[in-house]
Design a protein around this motif. Structure first.
Motif, PDB file in Angstrom:
ATOM      1  N   VAL A 286      -5.653   4.714  -4.954  1.00  0.00           N
ATOM      2  CA  VAL A 286      -5.903   3.583  -4.062  1.00  0.00           C
ATOM      3  C   VAL A 286      -7.107   3.880  -3.185  1.00  0.00           C
ATOM      4  O   VAL A 286      -7.186   4.938  -2.555  1.00  0.00           O
ATOM      5  N   GLY A 287      -8.043   2.933  -3.156  1.00  0.00           N
ATOM      6  CA  GLY A 287      -9.166   2.986  -2.229  1.00  0.00           C
ATOM      7  C   GLY A 287      -9.189   1.712  -1.411  1.00  0.00           C
ATOM      8  O   GLY A 287      -8.342   0.831  -1.578  1.00  0.00           O
ATOM      9  N   LEU A 288     -10.164   1.597  -0.532  1.00  0.00           N
ATOM     10  CA  LEU A 288     -10.312   0.415   0.310  1.00  0.00           C
ATOM     11  C   LEU A 288     -11.566  -0.351  -0.077  1.00  0.00           C
ATOM     12  O   LEU A 288     -12.537   0.220  -0.574  1.00  0.00           O
ATOM     13  N   GLY A 289     -11.526  -1.673   0.159  1.00  0.00           N
ATOM     14  CA  GLY A 289     -12.686  -2.517  -0.109  1.00  0.00           C
ATOM     15  C   GLY A 289     -12.841  -3.578   0.958  1.00  0.00           C
ATOM     16  O   GLY A 289     -11.845  -4.117   1.454  1.00  0.00           O
ATOM     17  N   VAL A 290     -14.073  -3.888   1.305  1.00  0.00           N
ATOM     18  CA  VAL A 290     -14.307  -4.964   2.288  1.00  0.00           C
ATOM     19  C   VAL A 290     -14.209  -6.336   1.638  1.00  0.00           C
ATOM     20  O   VAL A 290     -14.020  -7.339   2.311  1.00  0.00           O
TER      21      VAL A 290
ATOM     22  N   ARG B  39     -17.109  -4.663   7.575  1.00  0.00           N
ATOM     23  CA  ARG B  39     -17.366  -3.322   8.110  1.00  0.00           C
ATOM     24  C   ARG B  39     -16.340  -2.363   7.515  1.00  0.00           C
ATOM     25  O   ARG B  39     -15.138  -2.571   7.626  1.00  0.00           O
ATOM     26  N   MET B  40     -16.841  -1.295   6.929  1.00  0.00           N
ATOM     27  CA  MET B  40     -15.975  -0.445   6.129  1.00  0.00           C
ATOM     28  C   MET B  40     -14.893   0.255   6.954  1.00  0.00           C
ATOM     29  O   MET B  40     -13.721   0.294   6.568  1.00  0.00           O
ATOM     30  N   LEU B  41     -15.242   0.818   8.128  1.00  0.00           N
ATOM     31  CA  LEU B  41     -14.220   1.503   8.906  1.00  0.00           C
ATOM     32  C   LEU B  41     -13.134   0.534   9.360  1.00  0.00           C
ATOM     33  O   LEU B  41     -11.971   0.922   9.507  1.00  0.00           O
ATOM     34  N   GLU B  42     -13.492  -0.720   9.547  1.00  0.00           N
ATOM     35  CA  GLU B  42     -12.514  -1.727   9.944  1.00  0.00           C
ATOM     36  C   GLU B  42     -11.408  -1.887   8.904  1.00  0.00           C
ATOM     37  O   GLU B  42     -10.273  -2.226   9.233  1.00  0.00           O
ATOM     38  N   GLU B  43     -11.727  -1.645   7.632  1.00  0.00           N
ATOM     39  CA  GLU B  43     -10.712  -1.763   6.586  1.00  0.00           C
ATOM     40  C   GLU B  43      -9.630  -0.690   6.730  1.00  0.00           C
ATOM     41  O   GLU B  43      -8.450  -0.940   6.434  1.00  0.00           O
ATOM     42  N   ALA B  44     -10.007   0.501   7.176  1.00  0.00           N
ATOM     43  CA  ALA B  44      -8.999   1.532   7.423  1.00  0.00           C
ATOM     44  C   ALA B  44      -8.070   1.086   8.555  1.00  0.00           C
ATOM     45  O   ALA B  44      -6.843   1.266   8.481  1.00  0.00           O
ATOM     46  N   HIS B  45      -8.646   0.496   9.590  1.00  0.00           N
ATOM     47  CA  HIS B  45      -7.864  -0.033  10.710  1.00  0.00           C
ATOM     48  C   HIS B  45      -6.897  -1.118  10.232  1.00  0.00           C
ATOM     49  O   HIS B  45      -5.697  -1.087  10.531  1.00  0.00           O
TER      50      HIS B  45
ATOM     51  N   THR C  87       0.811  -1.214   0.000  1.00  0.00           N
ATOM     52  CA  THR C  87       0.000   0.000   0.000  1.00  0.00           C
ATOM     53  C   THR C  87       0.845   1.264   0.000  1.00  0.00           C
ATOM     54  O   THR C  87       0.590   2.203  -0.758  1.00  0.00           O
ATOM     55  N   ARG C  88       1.853   1.314   0.860  1.00  0.00           N
ATOM     56  CA  ARG C  88       2.700   2.496   0.944  1.00  0.00           C
ATOM     57  C   ARG C  88       3.376   2.782  -0.394  1.00  0.00           C
ATOM     58  O   ARG C  88       3.417   3.937  -0.849  1.00  0.00           O
ATOM     59  N   ASP C  89       3.870   1.745  -1.044  1.00  0.00           N
ATOM     60  CA  ASP C  89       4.542   1.936  -2.334  1.00  0.00           C
ATOM     61  C   ASP C  89       3.558   2.415  -3.401  1.00  0.00           C
ATOM     62  O   ASP C  89       3.900   3.260  -4.233  1.00  0.00           O
ATOM     63  N   LEU C  90       2.349   1.874  -3.385  1.00  0.00           N
ATOM     64  CA  LEU C  90       1.328   2.313  -4.336  1.00  0.00           C
ATOM     65  C   LEU C  90       0.989   3.781  -4.132  1.00  0.00           C
ATOM     66  O   LEU C  90       0.929   4.559  -5.091  1.00  0.00           O
TER      67      LEU C  90
ATOM     68  N   THR D 184      -2.446   7.003  10.234  1.00  0.00           N
ATOM     69  CA  THR D 184      -3.896   6.910  10.416  1.00  0.00           C
ATOM     70  C   THR D 184      -4.622   7.869   9.481  1.00  0.00           C
ATOM     71  O   THR D 184      -5.697   7.541   8.962  1.00  0.00           O
ATOM     72  N   ARG D 185      -4.040   9.018   9.222  1.00  0.00           N
ATOM     73  CA  ARG D 185      -4.697   9.984   8.336  1.00  0.00           C
ATOM     74  C   ARG D 185      -4.676   9.514   6.879  1.00  0.00           C
ATOM     75  O   ARG D 185      -5.637   9.738   6.142  1.00  0.00           O
ATOM     76  N   THR D 186      -3.604   8.873   6.479  1.00  0.00           N
ATOM     77  CA  THR D 186      -3.591   8.305   5.128  1.00  0.00           C
ATOM     78  C   THR D 186      -4.647   7.219   4.999  1.00  0.00           C
ATOM     79  O   THR D 186      -5.337   7.120   3.973  1.00  0.00           O
ATOM     80  N   ALA D 187      -4.806   6.407   6.028  1.00  0.00           N
ATOM     81  CA  ALA D 187      -5.819   5.353   5.988  1.00  0.00           C
ATOM     82  C   ALA D 187      -7.219   5.941   5.848  1.00  0.00           C
ATOM     83  O   ALA D 187      -8.046   5.448   5.069  1.00  0.00           O
ATOM     84  N   LEU D 188      -7.501   7.011   6.606  1.00  0.00           N
ATOM     85  CA  LEU D 188      -8.813   7.665   6.477  1.00  0.00           C
ATOM     86  C   LEU D 188      -8.988   8.243   5.082  1.00  0.00           C
ATOM     87  O   LEU D 188     -10.074   8.179   4.492  1.00  0.00           O
ATOM     88  N   GLU D 189      -7.896   8.783   4.529  1.00  0.00           N
ATOM     89  CA  GLU D 189      -7.974   9.330   3.175  1.00  0.00           C
ATOM     90  C   GLU D 189      -8.251   8.235   2.143  1.00  0.00           C
ATOM     91  O   GLU D 189      -9.041   8.433   1.208  1.00  0.00           O
ATOM     92  N   LEU D 190      -7.630   7.076   2.292  1.00  0.00           N
ATOM     93  CA  LEU D 190      -7.916   5.968   1.374  1.00  0.00           C
ATOM     94  C   LEU D 190      -9.380   5.569   1.446  1.00  0.00           C
ATOM     95  O   LEU D 190      -9.991   5.215   0.423  1.00  0.00           O
ATOM     96  N   ALA D 191      -9.959   5.621   2.637  1.00  0.00           N
ATOM     97  CA  ALA D 191     -11.350   5.188   2.828  1.00  0.00           C
ATOM     98  C   ALA D 191     -12.358   6.196   2.302  1.00  0.00           C
ATOM     99  O   ALA D 191     -13.543   5.871   2.159  1.00  0.00           O
ATOM    100  N   THR D 192     -11.911   7.413   1.992  1.00  0.00           N
ATOM    101  CA  THR D 192     -12.826   8.479   1.582  1.00  0.00           C
ATOM    102  C   THR D 192     -12.422   9.050   0.222  1.00  0.00           C
ATOM    103  O   THR D 192     -12.861   8.577  -0.818  1.00  0.00           O
ATOM    104  N   ARG D 193     -11.523  10.010   0.254  1.00  0.00           N
ATOM    105  CA  ARG D 193     -11.066  10.675  -0.971  1.00  0.00           C
ATOM    106  C   ARG D 193     -10.420   9.693  -1.941  1.00  0.00           C
ATOM    107  O   ARG D 193     -10.614   9.786  -3.164  1.00  0.00           O
ATOM    108  N   GLY D 194      -9.632   8.738  -1.406  1.00  0.00           N
ATOM    109  CA  GLY D 194      -8.989   7.754  -2.275  1.00  0.00           C
ATOM    110  C   GLY D 194      -9.991   6.895  -3.008  1.00  0.00           C
ATOM    111  O   GLY D 194      -9.862   6.656  -4.214  1.00  0.00           O
TER     112      GLY D 194
END
Length: 451
Positions: free
Chosen positions: A314-318, A328-334, A304-307, A351-361
């Motif tokens: 990059v976004g997140l998916g359950v 649970r979607m917030l769990e994916e950021a965790h 993830t960091r390299d991407l 943690t802020r990058t993870a929140l960004e992936l879950a939203t803006r990303g």
């Protein structure tokens, strides 16, 4: 149109380009749109007022990869490899029909809504011949729940007899798939700015579809102006398959059939090497990172960091609930934070990058970064108000750490398109007890059919 709503006194995590974090701020929603964000009082007339004291307001979370039909097959093949898991479950999934999928979609979408998701994709690729209108069944479910929906018309044309993994009963011919794909776009795709429903085309994976299907699906998607999605580089087994069948890596193969570009996103990407990451970045091809599912199936840890550093969207998916029973979607950021740090050390993902992936990303992956994914005037009003006044969160000073590293907080309220969907943790749009009964019934029915 929903009445104007004023959310007051919340800690607002805008996730905008400046990454503004606004203590004791207010956000005004009019219709489907955010019209004001300020730390000063906002004049709002007779707007509905929501007290956000003790809460943090975030953009709605965006789920970039899922298989809703799997909600009624959770807990099966719990200790299998990816290919074993697929061959065990395909005969069960072959019994999917409209009734089963509608119940499964209601269950999966409820779980998403109650964990902060406001926009979700779905990759549905199992189409038994007697299944009925399967895509229509899950589209109806999303409308009932009230989530912004990006379903994909998936497909498989490479069955066991042709060297693929799925049974013959769930594959279709290329002509059937292309006709159904064009019909899905004509019936449902809404390209408008505030669209609640957009269709993408999504052949399943390199080991369940033919080269011709991939090439022709790409041509059709671009002719119709819709996005493209598939699984890629999920496991070592897939690397071996592509090397043996195509003499290439998974990404090299997909690029040879037209599957890179800003209109394409891949699920997983665990096995992307340096060259693949550079190529994804150069072509703005997106990745749906699914950390829980990757770990559940033992497929490894995505880079993830390299991407992110390379500039890949990059976004997140359950992922499907048969490989992530929680979904649970917030769990994916965790999990994204934990997996990245397990691979690359304590600074590998903040943690802020993870929140960004879950939203803006996620919004960027779906081509909607101008509409959703951040809290700023002009964006669509997809918002989640998390209650951080609980025993599990109150003494955590950093609201992002509380959200991403702490227990999943209760949702005081969430809105999609300016319409409230969740209140005090409860879904407002359907009878969840009735839905749970239907899910249990369809689970048993599907297993009985398989037997």
């Amino acid at each position: 149109m929903a009445p104007a709503t004023l959310i007051e006194n919340a800690f607002v995590l805008t996730v905008d380009a400046q990454r503004r974090e606004l203590p004791r701020a207010s956000v005004l929603i009019e219709g489907s749109t955010i019209v004001a964000v300020s730390t000063d009082p906002i004049e709002a007339g007779d707007a509905v007022r929501v007290d956000g004291r003790g809460c943090v307001l975030t953009p709605g979370l965006v789920n970039t990869h899922h298989h809703l039909y799997q909600w009624i097959t959770r807990g099966l093949a719990a200790d299998h490899t990816l290919f074993q898991w697929l061959t065990t479950l395909y005969p069960i999934w072959a019994g999917i029909d409209e009734e089963a999928l509608h119940a499964a979609a209601l269950g999966g979408l409820t779980q998403l809504a109650q964990s902060g998701c406001t926009t979700t994709t779905d990759h549905h690729y199992v189409f038994p011949r007697e299944g009925g209108d399967l895509l229509g069944a899950e589209i109806a479910a999303a409308a009932e729940i009230g989530l912004r929906f990006h379903p994909t018309r998936g497909s498989m044309d490479l069955s066991e007899k042709d060297g693929g993994l799925p049974p013959d009963t769930v594959v279709q011919t290329i002509d059937e798939i292309l006709a159904a794909s064009a019909d899905a776009v004509a019936r449902w795709h809404d390209p408008s700015r505030d669209s609640m429903l957009r269709i993408a085309l999504a052949p399943c994976s390199p080991f369940s579809v033919t080269t011709d299907l991939l090439r022709e699906s790409a041509a059709l998607a671009r002719e119709l102006g819709v996005r493209m999605h598939t699984h890629l580089a999920e496991s070592v087994d897939e690397n071996t398959y592509c090397a043996e069948h195509f003499g290439s890596t998974p990404l090299e193969y997909m690029e040879s059939v037209g599957w890179v570009g800003p209109d394409v996103w891949f699920a997983h990407g665990v096995e992307f090497d340096d060259a693949a990451i550079a190529r994804l970045a150069a072509t703005s091809t997106g990745v749906a990172h699914c950390p829980t599912s990757n770990a559940r199936l033992g497929n490894g840890i995505c880079r993830t960091r390299d991407l992110v550093d390379a500039g890949v969207p990059v976004g997140l998916g359950v992922d499907g609930a048969a490989s992530n029973e929680s979904a649970r979607m917030l769990e994916e950021a965790h999990q994204a934070v934990l997996m990245a740090r397990a691979r690359g050390g304590p600074t590998a993902l903040t943690t802020r990058t993870a929140l960004e992936l879950a939203t803006r990303g996620g919004a960027r992956v779906l081509g909607r970064e101008d509409e959703i994914g951040s809290i700023e005037p002009g964006k669509l009003a997809d918002l989640v108000l998390w209650d951080l006044s609980t025993v599990a969160h109150r003494d955590i000073d950093d609201p992002v750490a509380a959200l991403v590293l702490g227990a999943i907080p209760p949702i005081k309220a969430s809105w999609v398109q300016g319409i409230q969907v969740v209140a005090d943790g409860d879904l407002l749009t359907i009878d969840t007890e009735q839905m749970t009964t239907a899910v249990a019934t369809q689970h048993r029915r599907l297993l009985d059919k398989a037997r």
